[in-house]
Motif scaffolding. Structure first.
Motif, PDB file in Angstrom:
ATOM      1  N   VAL A  31     -29.852  54.963 -37.880  1.00 52.16           N
ATOM      2  CA  VAL A  31     -31.018  55.518 -37.166  1.00 52.16           C
ATOM      3  C   VAL A  31     -31.362  54.698 -35.888  1.00 52.16           C
TER       4      VAL A  31
ATOM      5  N   PRO B 194     -32.738  58.401 -43.603  1.00 54.82           N
ATOM      6  CA  PRO B 194     -32.112  60.160 -43.974  1.00 54.82           C
ATOM      7  C   PRO B 194     -32.600  60.579 -45.347  1.00 54.82           C
TER       8      PRO B 194
ATOM      9  N   GLY C  81     -24.802  51.511 -43.325  1.00 50.52           N
ATOM     10  CA  GLY C  81     -25.337  52.930 -43.583  1.00 50.52           C
ATOM     11  C   GLY C  81     -25.949  52.889 -44.759  1.00 50.52           C
TER      12      GLY C  81
ATOM     13  N   TRP D   8     -25.734  56.175 -42.685  1.00 47.01           N
ATOM     14  CA  TRP D   8     -26.118  56.508 -41.059  1.00 47.01           C
ATOM     15  C   TRP D   8     -26.822  55.393 -40.713  1.00 47.01           C
TER      16      TRP D   8
ATOM     17  N   ASN E 268     -29.735  55.624 -47.474  1.00 49.86           N
ATOM     18  CA  ASN E 268     -28.714  55.769 -46.790  1.00 49.86           C
ATOM     19  C   ASN E 268     -29.114  55.518 -45.362  1.00 49.86           C
ATOM     20  N   ALA E 269     -29.334  54.153 -44.989  1.00 54.01           N
ATOM     21  CA  ALA E 269     -29.621  53.945 -43.430  1.00 54.01           C
ATOM     22  C   ALA E 269     -29.041  52.382 -43.375  1.00 54.01           C
ATOM     23  N   THR E 270     -28.756  52.177 -42.349  1.00 55.71           N
ATOM     24  CA  THR E 270     -28.213  50.598 -42.047  1.00 55.71           C
ATOM     25  C   THR E 270     -29.234  49.548 -42.134  1.00 55.71           C
TER      26      THR E 270
ATOM     27  N   MET F  72     -29.734  59.991 -35.190  1.00 53.96           N
ATOM     28  CA  MET F  72     -28.943  59.118 -36.003  1.00 53.96           C
ATOM     29  C   MET F  72     -27.457  59.196 -35.520  1.00 53.96           C
ATOM     30  N   LEU F  73     -26.499  58.044 -36.179  1.00 51.04           N
ATOM     31  CA  LEU F  73     -25.251  58.148 -35.880  1.00 51.04           C
ATOM     32  C   LEU F  73     -24.416  57.808 -37.148  1.00 51.04           C
ATOM     33  N   PRO F  74     -23.424  58.460 -37.602  1.00 51.67           N
ATOM     34  CA  PRO F  74     -22.757  58.117 -38.778  1.00 51.67           C
ATOM     35  C   PRO F  74     -22.184  56.864 -38.740  1.00 51.67           C
ATOM     36  N   GLU F  75     -22.172  55.985 -39.803  1.00 53.71           N
ATOM     37  CA  GLU F  75     -21.579  54.930 -40.077  1.00 53.71           C
ATOM     38  C   GLU F  75     -20.138  55.222 -40.784  1.00 53.71           C
TER      39      GLU F  75
END
Length: 460
Positions: free
Chosen positions: A205, A30, A298, A203, A318-320, A212-215
């Motif tokens: 992905v 993101p 996230g 987030w 900000n991605a896992t 996307m899915l919020p963490e």
């Protein structure tokens, strides 16, 4: 006022932005923020993507995961420098009752204590810290999986123990000690245990679709010293400068150099990296980098510094998963250091010189191997091989008339000048090795003596 060579050239800035843009697009994250520091000062920052509808900048907070461990290591070294603990002390001496108290402080710092990599289930990164209210809950029933001191085995619970050690010795919470002793002195006011706006949300992905899915963001409780912190690219540039130069308000340059010194060999097949005291070490091309990477659900983060080049880089996303933040940070260092190599300070003669030391300079011989002894600008000595390979080292005064080796084979060894009864120099003694002015000169203090017939040809 900024001097011209502190500003990056337009071509360098574009290359940095291009690398960050490619990383964000190809990794499908993101947002990503990056920054580069040179000689302790941030000289570039760039970002791609969106946080809350706006492009982030070097002041936007991201979670930095295990980069937190380096901050915890700084707190522990401060305790050592104040004489409150020793690195060789068993943990039990300062934090009794853990059940693993025979491991040493140093072994916890360099991940050679043999502790398990993670705490018992459920996975600590995705569950509230309240589920592990005591150290016994963090360590579990089988906390030790390897003999202490035998191998590098990364351990998150090990840094939980170090954070608890700081609290026990300081008599205050880990986060409070960190704020007072590290963050405030280094003016890192955007580095905090909890997010402070503007801060990126974490987030996940989807691996096969652009959705996307919020963490969830969990507070880690006792595990906080292993990965709790939030920070910004600007703050981490300041911290990277500290890891290169030190800061007397926090740790001396000598103590910071200890953090950067390799402690244990890496795993078999991973000889491009290693670990110091709370710091990761990596070979990237011809460069040695020091710093740490980090990740929590996230977020991914990377911080590296090249001491030789005086260049550091930070990458936050900000991605896992998906972005190799540490690799990108290393590439940013290479872009700057290769395009704009460090300009050396002008050579200047010494203001004064010790004539006795000056008389020691020049060629010496260990047997028939020629070396040179040089007087360095900082008042030290340097021993350099003159022909082919050989052992060399830098030396600093030991305070008792001798000199202590700083690096290489002679690190920690003592160099002494041995004089004859009339005061003239006979030889140099370096850890029992004898260096003479000539190769096997008659009458020299060569162990075993010198053949009385002297040098000769094949038929001599």
């Amino acid at each position: 006022m900024t001097t011209p060579w502190e500003e990056l050239l337009p071509g360098t800035r574009r290359a940095l932005l291009h690398r960050v843009a490619v990383a964000q697009a190809e990794a499908r994250v993101p947002s990503v923020v990056a920054a580069v520091a040179r000689d302790g000062r941030m000289v570039w920052s760039g970002a791609r993507g969106s946080v809350g509808g706006q492009e982030p900048d070097a002041g936007t907070q991201y979670r930095i995961g295990s980069i937190t461990k380096t901050f915890t290591a700084v707190l522990v070294l401060r305790l050592r420098d104040e004489g409150l603990i020793g690195l060789s002390d068993p943990l039990e001496k300062h934090l009794p009752g853990t059940g693993v108290g025979e491991v040493t402080v140093a072994q916890l710092l360099d991940h050679s204590a043999g502790l398990a990599a993670e705490s018992p289930a459920p996975w600590w990164e995705r569950t509230p810290g309240e589920l592990r209210p005591e150290l016994a809950d963090v360590l579990g029933e089988r906390p030790v999986v390897h003999p202490a001191g035998r191998r590098h085995h990364y351990s998150n619970p090990g840094f939980t123990l170090l954070g608890s050690l700081v609290e026990a010795v300081r008599g205050m919470p880990w986060a409070e000690a960190l704020r007072r002793e590290v963050l405030e002195p280094l003016s890192m006011d955007r580095t905090t245990p909890q997010p402070v706006a503007p801060a990126a949300g974490g987030w996940a992905v989807h691996p096969w679709a652009d959705v996307m899915l919020p963490e969830r963001v969990e507070s880690l409780g006792l595990m906080a010293p292993a990965g709790q912190l939030w920070s910004t690219a600007a703050d981490l540039c300041r911290f990277a400068g500290f890891l290169v130069e030190g800061d007397e308000k926090v740790l001396s340059a000598a103590s910071v150099a200890e953090l950067r010194t390799p402690s244990v060999a890496p795993e078999t097949g991973q000889w491009d990296g290693g670990y110091g005291l709370g710091t990761q070490l990596m070979r990237h091309g011809d460069r040695t980098l020091v710093g740490h990477t980090g990740s929590l659900p996230g977020f991914v983060a990377g911080l590296w510094a090249s001491v030789a080049d005086g260049v550091a880089a930070v990458v936050l996303a900000n991605a896992t998963s998906g972005l190799a933040s540490g690799s990108v940070a290393a590439e940013l260092i290479g872009i700057v250091a290769d395009a704009e190599p460090r300009i050396p300070a002008p050579w200047k003669p010494l203001p004064e010189v010790d004539q006795e030391l000056l008389a020691l300079t020049g060629p010496w011989y260990w047997g028939t191997q020629a070396v040179a002894l040089k007087l360095t600008a900082d008042g030290g000595l340097e021993l350099c091989p003159l022909r082919g390979g050989g052992r060399g080292s830098s030396f600093v005064p030991a305070g008792d008339g001798g000199w202590t080796g700083l690096d290489g084979y002679y690190a920690g060894e003592t160099l002494r000048v041995v004089r004859r009864p009339d005061g003239s120099v006979s030889h140099l003694d370096l850890g029992s090795f004898v260096f003479t002015r000539g190769p096997y000169e008659p009458g020299d203090a060569v162990p075993g003596g010198v053949d009385a017939g002297g040098w000769r040809g094949l038929d001599g």
